[in-house]
Design a protein around this motif. Structure first.
Motif, PDB file in Angstrom:
ATOM      1  N   UNK A 115      59.604  49.672  42.844  1.00  0.00           N
ATOM      2  CA  UNK A 115      59.400  51.073  43.221  1.00  0.00           C
ATOM      3  C   UNK A 115      59.988  51.324  44.599  1.00  0.00           C
ATOM      4  N   UNK A 116      60.818  52.348  44.699  1.00  0.00           N
ATOM      5  CA  UNK A 116      61.411  52.706  45.975  1.00  0.00           C
ATOM      6  C   UNK A 116      62.806  52.167  46.194  1.00  0.00           C
ATOM      7  N   UNK A 117      63.321  51.367  45.243  1.00  0.00           N
ATOM      8  CA  UNK A 117      64.696  50.878  45.329  1.00  0.00           C
ATOM      9  C   UNK A 117      65.547  51.621  44.317  1.00  0.00           C
ATOM     10  N   UNK A 118      66.689  52.102  44.761  1.00  0.00           N
ATOM     11  CA  UNK A 118      67.578  52.933  43.953  1.00  0.00           C
ATOM     12  C   UNK A 118      68.491  52.019  43.142  1.00  0.00           C
ATOM     13  N   UNK A 119      68.323  52.001  41.825  1.00  0.00           N
ATOM     14  CA  UNK A 119      69.054  51.097  40.949  1.00  0.00           C
ATOM     15  C   UNK A 119      70.315  51.730  40.378  1.00  0.00           C
TER      16      UNK A 119
END
Length: 476
Positions: free
Chosen positions: A319-323
């Motif tokens: 959560x919170x990491x842009x994939x």
């Protein structure tokens, strides 16, 4: 052209995975009194840590320490986590090929002869980044609006070879840093040219005055921090976490991490340490967001459905990491429909597969926020030496180690979600140059809202395919 499938990427994966042992080993390959581990300060007080335990990185901002010593001497079982190995590109690049050196005198652009370097950059041409030679389409180039001035992007990777003619004066040497324990600086050390290639995708300036010119990044006026977390082909989770915290503290607009924990180390039931690693990244991502920094990560090159049971692809599924997933063409300037006129390489019926088609190797699923250009490959043609087959990969800056050990600047092709992530990190810089006060959440939302639909839908593209024209227009 020869067809390919998603699993055949293993034939061309360049990084050996046999040494990765998430369950038992550590990044340093040591056990007992010399092992590396993470300390959870929510489970044990720093004052309780024995003096003979070495603190490598103090990440108290996220209630973590990276330590070396005897983990058994630090609190209970919940207080420590092995500092497991992290690899470039979630298991290695899907394909790569070294190109020309950055040498020569004079400059010329051949419209119908051998392609200049920028003409090999299908990823920049299709996005109309600048007024590149024989660029397809029309309209105002992105760089007529912004080149990313006033922004900062951290390349958390294998190091950046900052003396490359297209990267000179791009890297902030004072703030760049080495987070490994090898005692050297932020430049590459035995880990190849991965970080240099990523840096060029973000911010290459096309400054080479050789006959073929240079290459151009999406945000050539952004400032890069080279934060090296690889010494050789392996890195450590703790070093990566430390680099991300540092990047946030240095005011970076984006941090690019094209790395991860590859197949088969994706099942949290078999490797429960993955859950603790996920929590560590979650804390770091939360901290980064509090500093308004976007963490952008490659989705992985294992062709995995990240929504399937028993699959936890880190750090993308945090959560919170842009994939970011990868797309790419098949047939860019080669094959049955090849045309010698570079202007037509991206137009008409010249491509077997479009630049927005999912790459054969890319991971997919709901953890993907958007897709971007990472390159594709017809592996049989590429491995068989078919002329031009490498052009479907992404062309960018590299550092080349000569037989005598000297290092020179050059150019090369790589394909992987590692090449897709920096396209988005550079897009963050473009947005922030136009909206410096935009929050990390607002920047991410704008990238997703302006993304274009593409073949494969949400499964492969999340909110859509990165669309710089729509993004910059919306950000103005």
């Amino acid at each position: 052209m020869i067809q390919h499938n998603r699993r055949t990427f293993l034939k061309l994966t360049s990084t050996a995975l046999g040494g990765l042992a998430l369950g038992a080993g550590t990044a340093a390959g040591a056990t007992g009194a010399d092992e590396r581990f993470l300390v959870d300060l929510r489970e044990v007080s720093a004052s309780e840590i024995p003096d003979d335990v070495e603190i490598i990185h103090d990440l108290s901002a996220v209630d973590l320490l990276v330590a070396r010593g005897d983990a058994a001497a630090v609190g209970g079982a919940a207080a420590t986590t092995p500092d497991v190995t992290v690899y470039q590109a979630n298991g290695g690049v899907a394909a790569e090929k070294t190109g020309p050196k950055a040498s020569g005198d004079g400059a010329s652009h051949n419209h119908d002869g051998p392609a200049t370097n920028t003409e090999l950059q299908w990823d920049k041409r299709v996005q109309n980044v600048s007024d590149l030679t024989d660029k397809p389409g029309d309209g105002t180039p992105i760089h007529d609006v912004t080149k990313g001035a006033g922004t900062r992007v951290a390349v958390v990777d294998s190091g950046v070879y900052n003396v490359h003619p297209d990267l000179v004066d791009v890297v902030n040497e004072e703030l760049s840093a080495n987070f490994t324990t090898d005692g050297l600086d932020f430049r590459p050390n035995g880990a190849g040219s991965h970080g240099t290639h990523v840096a060029g995708i973000v911010a290459a300036t096309n400054s080479n005055d050789g006959p073929a010119g240079g290459v151009l990044g999406t945000a050539p006026e952004t400032e890069l921090l080279s934060l090296r977390v690889f010494s050789g082909v392996e890195g450590a989770t703790g070093d990566t976490l430390a680099a991300l915290v540092y990047a946030a503290e240095q005011g970076c607009d984006a941090a690019n991490i094209s790395l991860g924990y590859p197949y088969p180390y994706v099942d949290p039931e078999e490797f429960p340490v993955l859950l603790a690693i996920r929590e560590a990244y979650r804390r770091v991502a939360e901290y980064a967001r509090s500093q308004e920094m976007v963490i952008v990560n490659s989705a992985g090159n294992d062709g995995l459905d990240m929504d399937a049971e028993g699959i936890l692809s880190l750090p993308t599924e945090v959560e919170g990491i842009f994939g970011v997933s990868a797309t790419g063409p098949i047939g860019y300037g080669w094959g049955d429909k090849h045309d010698d006129n570079e202007e037509k390489w991206l137009t008409g019926d010249r491509l077997e597969e479009e630049t927005t088609d999912p790459a054969f190797y890319t991971n997919y699923g709901s953890a993907v926020d958007v897709s971007a250009a990472g390159g594709d490959a017809d592996l049989d043609a590429l491995n068989g030496g078919v002329k031009g087959a490498e052009r479907d990969l992404v062309f960018s800056t590299v550092n080349i180690v000569e037989e005598d050990g000297s290092v020179v600047s050059g150019y090369g092709w790589k394909a992987g979600t590692s090449m897709a992530a920096p396209q988005v990190s550079a897009a963050v810089a473009l947005v922030r140059s136009l909206r410096p006060d935009a929050s990390a959440e607002e920047v991410e939302s704008l990238i997703m809202e302006t993304a274009s639909s593409a073949e494969g839908g949400e499964t492969y593209h999340g909110a859509g395919h990165l669309d710089l024209k729509r993004l910059v227009k919306a950000a103005e």
